[in-house]
Design an enzyme around this catalytic site. Structure first.
Site, PDB file in Angstrom:
ATOM      1  CG  ASP A 168      -9.670 -38.143 -34.526  1.00 13.81           C
ATOM      2  OD1 ASP A 168      -9.284 -39.326 -34.573  1.00 13.81           O
ATOM      3  OD2 ASP A 168     -10.365 -37.700 -33.599  1.00 13.81           O
ATOM      4  CG  ASP A 185     -15.861 -33.432 -33.153  1.00 13.19           C
ATOM      5  OD1 ASP A 185     -16.368 -32.379 -32.729  1.00 13.19           O
ATOM      6  OD2 ASP A 185     -16.238 -34.560 -32.790  1.00 13.19           O
TER       7      ASP A 185
END
Length: 283
Positions: A168, A185
């Site tokens: 991502d 993340d």
């Protein structure tokens, strides 16, 4: 500020001394700035699955190990125990990825442990003691864009050499400290060897970098680093020192992002069908 309930156990155990401020609230977690002795660190509090906008798509979980076959069956059936195991697995995925990538020399925040569903890690700063800005909040000259694009492509290579694909990656989960980009993340990171969708995810990550930096240096839009990296990886010759050219032989198997997301939707439907069938059997 008032101490969030989820951080109270860390205060009681002496792992943090003070909650200074809330830094951000994202689709998967809320991050707080905390003081640990004389150091400022970040405490990432994961949101409950029902309150997250980023869902645990089956495509991301493929290839992840479970503690036992009983846990795997419970996760497939969607029982309470299975849901708890899914949540635990999702949270630990980022913790494990951070330690793994830090050991491999990838620029990620240094992890300091996982306690009561809270990830304690380094606060990435801007060199003056302030939280570092996101890559997407900055502007670049064409020369700087080319340079930092190359830096991040090399970080993607280091990640792949460590066996992981971010899954991502974009300008929204890359911070920029005094020395350059820091990748954050990682709960959706996938095992490059065990996940059948890893190639598509890596190619999407690398294209995201080209598109972002391409607004400052348009020549980057014509590069093919994503194909070159995976081709060398599949040959077994990829190393962190591999020289890349940004070129690759074209083939007829072009990455189709529509198909990737269709596969994610299909996986969700299959999971729902399995749960329905399991519920019927239980009845």
């Amino acid at each position: 500020m008032k101490t969030p309930k989820r951080l109270e156990p860390l205060l009681e155990d002496g792992l943090i001394d003070e909650v200074v401020a809330q830094l951000k609230s994202g689709k998967e977690a809320t991050v707080y700035l905390v003081r640990c002795g004389e150091k400022l660190r970040c405490a990432k509090v994961y949101k409950d699955a029902n309150h997250r906008s980023f869902r645990q798509a089956t495509v991301y979980r493929e290839g992840r190990k479970t503690r036992s076959s009983r846990d795997a069956r419970a996760m497939a059936k969607g029982s309470k125990h299975g849901k708890d195991e899914l949540e635990d697995s999702w949270q630990h995925a980022e913790v494990n990825a951070l330690y793994r990538l830090a050991d491999a020399g990838v620029r990620v925040p240094t992890p300091y442990g996982f306690h009561e569903g809270v990830l304690l890690m380094e606060m990435v700063d801007d060199g003056e003691g302030n939280p570092a800005p996101r890559l997407g909040d900055l502007d670049f000259t064409p020369e700087a864009a080319v340079h930092f694009h190359a830096v991040l492509v090399q970080e993607v290579v280091r990640m792949l050499c460590a066996g992981l694909v971010h899954g991502d990656l974009s300008e929204y989960n890359i911070l920029f400290d005094a020395e350059g980009p820091v990748i954050i993340d990682l709960p959706q990171a996938v095992d490059a060897a065990a996940n059948a969708h890893a190639r598509g995810m890596l190619e999407r990550d690398v294209r995201n970098l080209a598109v972002y930096f391409g607004q400052y240096a348009p020549e980057l839009l014509d590069t093919k680093y994503e194909k070159e990296i995976w081709d060398i990886y599949e040959s077994g010759e990829l190393t962190p020192e591999t020289h890349l050219t940004g070129q690759a032989e074209e083939d007829d198997t072009l990455v189709d992002l529509v198909s990737i997301f269709a596969a994610i939707d299909d996986a969700k439907r299959e999971e729902a069908q399995r749960r329905a069938a399991a519920a019927e059997q239980d009845e």
